[in-house]
Design an enzyme around this catalytic site. Structure first.
Site, PDB file in Angstrom:
ATOM      1  N   HIS A 121      11.374 -50.403 100.000  1.00 21.73           N
ATOM      2  CA  HIS A 121      11.412 -48.972 100.323  1.00 21.73           C
ATOM      3  C   HIS A 121      10.050 -48.309 100.237  1.00 21.73           C
ATOM      4  O   HIS A 121       9.129 -48.810  99.590  1.00 21.73           O
ATOM      5  CB  HIS A 121      12.381 -48.235  99.394  1.00 21.73           C
ATOM      6  CG  HIS A 121      11.960 -48.262  97.952  1.00 21.73           C
ATOM      7  ND1 HIS A 121      12.124 -49.357  97.147  1.00 21.73           N
ATOM      8  CD2 HIS A 121      11.369 -47.327  97.184  1.00 21.73           C
ATOM      9  CE1 HIS A 121      11.651 -49.104  95.942  1.00 21.73           C
ATOM     10  NE2 HIS A 121      11.166 -47.867  95.943  1.00 21.73           N
ATOM     11  N   ASP A 123       8.842 -44.578  98.849  1.00 21.62           N
ATOM     12  CA  ASP A 123       9.466 -43.618  97.941  1.00 21.62           C
ATOM     13  C   ASP A 123       9.822 -42.297  98.629  1.00 21.62           C
ATOM     14  O   ASP A 123       9.078 -41.802  99.492  1.00 21.62           O
ATOM     15  CB  ASP A 123       8.524 -43.301  96.768  1.00 21.62           C
ATOM     16  CG  ASP A 123       8.441 -44.451  95.780  1.00 21.62           C
ATOM     17  OD1 ASP A 123       9.419 -45.197  95.654  1.00 21.62           O
ATOM     18  OD2 ASP A 123       7.380 -44.590  95.131  1.00 21.62           O
ATOM     19  N   HIS A 271       7.498 -51.015  99.036  1.00 20.87           N
ATOM     20  CA  HIS A 271       7.405 -51.890  97.861  1.00 20.87           C
ATOM     21  C   HIS A 271       8.791 -52.357  97.417  1.00 20.87           C
ATOM     22  O   HIS A 271       9.808 -51.801  97.826  1.00 20.87           O
ATOM     23  CB  HIS A 271       6.632 -51.235  96.708  1.00 20.87           C
ATOM     24  CG  HIS A 271       7.157 -49.904  96.270  1.00 20.87           C
ATOM     25  ND1 HIS A 271       6.802 -48.725  96.882  1.00 20.87           N
ATOM     26  CD2 HIS A 271       8.017 -49.558  95.280  1.00 20.87           C
ATOM     27  CE1 HIS A 271       7.401 -47.722  96.291  1.00 20.87           C
ATOM     28  NE2 HIS A 271       8.162 -48.191  95.314  1.00 20.87           N
ATOM     29  N   ARG A 286       6.103 -43.884  86.103  1.00 18.06           N
ATOM     30  CA  ARG A 286       5.427 -43.531  87.372  1.00 18.06           C
ATOM     31  C   ARG A 286       5.115 -42.050  87.438  1.00 18.06           C
ATOM     32  O   ARG A 286       5.968 -41.227  87.123  1.00 18.06           O
ATOM     33  CB  ARG A 286       6.334 -43.901  88.544  1.00 18.06           C
ATOM     34  CG  ARG A 286       5.712 -43.658  89.900  1.00 18.06           C
ATOM     35  CD  ARG A 286       6.665 -44.069  91.009  1.00 18.06           C
ATOM     36  NE  ARG A 286       7.376 -42.938  91.546  1.00 18.06           N
ATOM     37  CZ  ARG A 286       8.534 -43.014  92.225  1.00 18.06           C
ATOM     38  NH1 ARG A 286       9.105 -44.180  92.430  1.00 18.06           N
ATOM     39  NH2 ARG A 286       9.121 -41.933  92.680  1.00 18.06           N
TER      40      ARG A 286
HETATM   41  C1  SIN Z   1       9.146 -47.765  92.033  1.00 18.42           C
HETATM   42  O1  SIN Z   1       9.851 -47.979  93.035  1.00 18.42           O
HETATM   43  O2  SIN Z   1       8.488 -46.746  91.904  1.00 18.42           O
HETATM   44  C2  SIN Z   1       9.110 -48.780  90.907  1.00 18.42           C
HETATM   45  C3  SIN Z   1       8.468 -50.052  91.323  1.00 18.42           C
HETATM   46  C4  SIN Z   1       8.506 -51.062  90.216  1.00 18.42           C
HETATM   47  O3  SIN Z   1       9.334 -50.927  89.298  1.00 18.42           O
HETATM   48  O4  SIN Z   1       7.747 -52.018  90.264  1.00 18.42           O
END
Ligand code: SIN
Length: 295
Positions: A121, A123, A271, A286
């Site tokens: 995805h 974000d 990611h 994050r």
């Molecule tokens: C996220 O999608 O912000 C998290 C990515 C992760 O946990 O590596």
């Protein structure tokens, strides 16, 4: 549009005194030579931004930063935003606390469900202005596993056959928060989310506001359908476009180490966080930098 770049694995470049070493052949670079506990000079911030635009995701190692340092680092690149579902760190509404499934605590019985829901995805594309970037730090790592994969959505776009590029050039698609978060919340919260985040329409191909590169801009978590085509055709097309991110040639894989930090350009990447460590725990935090409406 920028020409595609070829990166040699061993070519480290000096950016205002920082060492930027490619971490993959398509995207990703490790930045060394700085301490993120300290305030950064404008030329260093500019160098990090340049490295980010060039490599799309940058990695820092051994940065034992506080929550205040994390917020300060994010703010060098723009205003920060919280999240309507994911929990935040107590006292820090700008820092998301992420365990396994973006807000859900893992338990044995839900591991298969969470794995099945785990998808590539970009974000918050349910927002009118999806975020510019995310800065993620490892808070608690499993002894092994929990890597995060990143994919270059400009590289994916470049490789599309010309006829497909022509076909999707002016198409738009719907992005919906309910598709991904709906099942995790009760009906009242679902209605609250629906009211606050109506289905959003974004271009299927977006132009990066800083590099001018074209990026394929659909993702499996939030994109629900392509508009302006017969239903069957739209479904098949979306399925085809979503599948391409899985090709390893567009990816880099980041193996976390204690106090590592990752900063990705959310306009240029997708990611995927691997959930291969259960019953060990993995906690990351994050900060999310506000972005602009895609065009
Ligand atoms: C996220 O999608 O912000 C998290 C990515 C992760 O946990 O590596």
């Amino acid at each position: 549009m920028n020409a595609p770049v070829t990166i040699s694995q061993d070519q480290a470049v000096d950016y205002a005194g920082l060492t930027v070493t490619p971490a993959g052949t398509v995207l990703g670079a490790e930045i060394s030579g700085l301490d993120l506990r300290e305030e950064l000079k404008p030329e260093i911030v500019a160098a990090i931004r340049a490295a980010l635009l060039r490599h799309k995701v940058v990695f820092f190692r051994d940065q034992d930063i506080s929550h205040e340092d994390h917020v300060r680092f994010g703010r060098y690149f723009g205003d920060l935003e919280g999240h309507p579902v994911t929990a935040h760190v107590p006292g820090f509404p700008e820092i998301l606390h992420i365990e396994a499934a973006d807000g859900m605590k893992l338990r044995e019985e839900i591991v298969p469900l969470v794995r099945a829901a785990n998808k590539w995805h970009t974000d918050v594309t349910f927002r009118e202005a999806p975020s510019m970037g995310g800065v993620l730090r490892a808070r608690h790592l499993p002894p092994m596993g929990g890597d995060t994969l990143f994919a270059d959505t400009a590289a994916i776009y470049r490789d599309l056959p010309q006829a497909l590029k022509d076909r999707i050039a002016n198409l738009t698609a719907e992005h919906d928060i309910i598709q991904s978060y709906g099942y995790r919340v009760d009906e009242a919260k679902r209605q609250e989310l629906r009211a606050a985040y109506p289905v959003m329409v974004h271009p299927v191909v977006r132009i990066h506001p800083e590099t001018g590169e074209k990026h394929l801009f659909v993702n499996k978590v939030f994109t629900t359908r392509i508009l302006g085509l017969p239903e069957d055709e739209a479904k098949t097309l979306l399925h085809d476009l979503l599948d391409r991110v899985k090709t390893p040639e567009y990816q880099v894989r980041f193996r976390w180490t204690p106090n590592a930090i990752v900063f990705w350009d959310n306009r240029a990447t997708q990611h995927y966080a691997t959930l291969d460590y259960w019953p060990q725990e993995r906690i990351v935090e994050r900060v999310t930098i506000k972005g602009e409406k895609p065009f």
